[in-house]
Design a protein around this motif. Structure first.
Motif, PDB file in Angstrom:
ATOM      1  N   GLU A 116       0.717  -1.242  -0.161  1.00  0.00           N
ATOM      2  CA  GLU A 116       0.091  -0.053   0.137  1.00  0.00           C
ATOM      3  C   GLU A 116       0.957   1.471   0.018  1.00  0.00           C
ATOM      4  O   GLU A 116       1.979   1.085   0.319  1.00  0.00           O
ATOM      5  N   PRO A 117       0.329   2.459  -0.424  1.00  0.00           N
ATOM      6  CA  PRO A 117       1.108   3.560  -0.172  1.00  0.00           C
ATOM      7  C   PRO A 117       1.456   3.945   1.288  1.00  0.00           C
ATOM      8  O   PRO A 117       0.923   3.235   2.012  1.00  0.00           O
ATOM      9  N   TYR A 118       2.458   4.805   1.481  1.00  0.00           N
ATOM     10  CA  TYR A 118       2.787   5.016   2.584  1.00  0.00           C
ATOM     11  C   TYR A 118       1.785   5.514   3.887  1.00  0.00           C
ATOM     12  O   TYR A 118       1.542   5.109   4.598  1.00  0.00           O
ATOM     13  N   GLU A 119       0.890   6.336   3.130  1.00  0.00           N
ATOM     14  CA  GLU A 119      -0.224   6.864   3.772  1.00  0.00           C
ATOM     15  C   GLU A 119      -1.147   5.802   4.404  1.00  0.00           C
ATOM     16  O   GLU A 119      -1.717   5.852   5.534  1.00  0.00           O
ATOM     17  N   GLY A 120      -1.235   4.582   3.535  1.00  0.00           N
ATOM     18  CA  GLY A 120      -1.972   3.496   3.826  1.00  0.00           C
ATOM     19  C   GLY A 120      -1.388   2.718   4.976  1.00  0.00           C
ATOM     20  O   GLY A 120      -2.010   2.101   5.749  1.00  0.00           O
ATOM     21  N   ARG A 206     -20.834   0.100  10.823  1.00  0.00           N
ATOM     22  CA  ARG A 206     -19.869   1.147  11.133  1.00  0.00           C
ATOM     23  C   ARG A 206     -20.087   2.206  10.040  1.00  0.00           C
ATOM     24  O   ARG A 206     -20.587   1.934   8.822  1.00  0.00           O
ATOM     25  N   GLN A 207     -19.453   3.418  10.329  1.00  0.00           N
ATOM     26  CA  GLN A 207     -19.404   4.635   9.508  1.00  0.00           C
ATOM     27  C   GLN A 207     -18.028   4.644   8.552  1.00  0.00           C
ATOM     28  O   GLN A 207     -17.016   4.502   8.808  1.00  0.00           O
ATOM     29  N   TYR A 208     -18.388   4.760   7.113  1.00  0.00           N
ATOM     30  CA  TYR A 208     -17.472   4.878   6.272  1.00  0.00           C
ATOM     31  C   TYR A 208     -16.729   5.944   6.308  1.00  0.00           C
ATOM     32  O   TYR A 208     -17.158   7.276   6.657  1.00  0.00           O
ATOM     33  N   TYR A 209     -15.169   6.125   6.284  1.00  0.00           N
ATOM     34  CA  TYR A 209     -14.433   7.340   6.485  1.00  0.00           C
ATOM     35  C   TYR A 209     -13.743   7.851   5.361  1.00  0.00           C
ATOM     36  O   TYR A 209     -13.974   8.706   4.774  1.00  0.00           O
ATOM     37  N   LYS A 210     -13.125   6.731   4.781  1.00  0.00           N
ATOM     38  CA  LYS A 210     -11.990   7.165   3.503  1.00  0.00           C
ATOM     39  C   LYS A 210     -11.592   5.988   2.767  1.00  0.00           C
ATOM     40  O   LYS A 210     -11.372   4.881   3.592  1.00  0.00           O
ATOM     41  N   ARG A 211     -10.823   5.937   2.052  1.00  0.00           N
ATOM     42  CA  ARG A 211     -10.246   4.929   1.081  1.00  0.00           C
ATOM     43  C   ARG A 211      -8.822   5.367   0.891  1.00  0.00           C
ATOM     44  O   ARG A 211      -8.918   6.602   0.469  1.00  0.00           O
ATOM     45  N   ILE A 212      -7.947   4.501   1.053  1.00  0.00           N
ATOM     46  CA  ILE A 212      -6.482   4.763   0.884  1.00  0.00           C
ATOM     47  C   ILE A 212      -5.986   3.565   0.130  1.00  0.00           C
ATOM     48  O   ILE A 212      -6.023   2.481   0.747  1.00  0.00           O
ATOM     49  N   GLY A 213      -5.553   3.662  -1.183  1.00  0.00           N
ATOM     50  CA  GLY A 213      -4.945   2.434  -1.766  1.00  0.00           C
ATOM     51  C   GLY A 213      -6.216   1.515  -2.091  1.00  0.00           C
ATOM     52  O   GLY A 213      -7.265   1.882  -2.489  1.00  0.00           O
ATOM     53  N   ASN A 214      -5.772   0.237  -1.530  1.00  0.00           N
ATOM     54  CA  ASN A 214      -6.821  -0.819  -1.661  1.00  0.00           C
ATOM     55  C   ASN A 214      -7.630  -1.120  -0.496  1.00  0.00           C
ATOM     56  O   ASN A 214      -8.661  -1.974  -0.187  1.00  0.00           O
TER      57      ASN A 214
END
Length: 219
Positions: A116-120, A206-214
């Motif tokens: 995954e990307p570093y943020e992920g 649960r409540q969706y927050y965001k997507r990062i990579g996969n």
């Protein structure tokens, strides 16, 4: 005469400032002992718990159980044995506790998000640390990673053994950034890869927050 008085006044002010600084320096590293209470005791208990010395609830109260845990830690590390968490005891305990945290957090990050990307990567660490703070999960990184529910590990890498793979440098740095407060997914407690899992319970509850990579992250 006025010059002498001004000079004397300046000397008195300087002396007072030096005493204040000295007093502040001497009290900045507070000894914790039987009867102490508060957030500093909570941190002490958590560090002792992470090392396996404290096996009771983390309550911020320095009682007999905490004192005994400190003594056992001092015995094992061949330092002064007094049951008091002073500078030497805390410095050794906290430095080793931080190493343990990086050790396990970097492994779960690498196992879950090595591609995954570093943020992920940081986001996975963020989720683990959020769970540590949440009353609905174990209160240590190790406990969160190796938690089972109805006999099933909560993290796939624990089930397939990849939790023990050597983490990359970026995974180790992501662990350190997470421990230092990086929170790319806020207060999220769950994540999954939609291409590998439906995440049915998470999506429904649960409540969706965001997507990062996969990975998608949920609060």
């Amino acid at each position: 005469m006025n010059v002498k008085r001004v000079f004397l006044l300046l000397i008195i002010i300087v002396l007072c400032l030096m005493q204040t600084i000295a007093a502040h320096g001497s009290s900045s590293y507070t000894n914790l002992k039987f009867g102490s209470r508060g957030t500093k005791v909570v941190r002490l208990q958590q560090a002792l718990q992470n090392k396996g010395y404290y096996k009771s609830s983390v309550d911020g109260i320095y009682g007999k159980i905490t004192e005994r845990a400190v003594i056992n830690f001092q015995l094992d590390n061949k330092i002064r044995i007094d049951g008091i968490a002073g500078k030497q005891t805390k410095s050794l305990l906290y430095s080793s506790a931080y190493s343990d945290a990086v050790y396990w957090l970097s492994r779960i990050i690498h196992a879950e998000a090595q591609s995954e990307p570093y943020e992920g990567k940081v986001a996975v660490g963020n989720v683990v640390l959020n769970r540590v703070k949440s009353p609905g999960f174990p209160n240590t990184i190790y406990g969160v990673i190796f938690e089972y529910y109805k006999g099933i590990p909560q993290f796939t890498p624990v089930a397939n053994g990849t939790i023990y793979n050597t983490p990359s440098k970026s995974s180790m740095q992501a662990a350190k950034d997470s421990l230092n407060g990086a929170r790319p997914v806020g207060d999220s407690l769950y994540f999954f890869n939609p291409s590998k899992s439906a995440g049915t319970w998470i999506v429904k509850n649960r409540q969706y927050y965001k997507r990062i990579g996969n990975h998608v992250f949920y609060r």
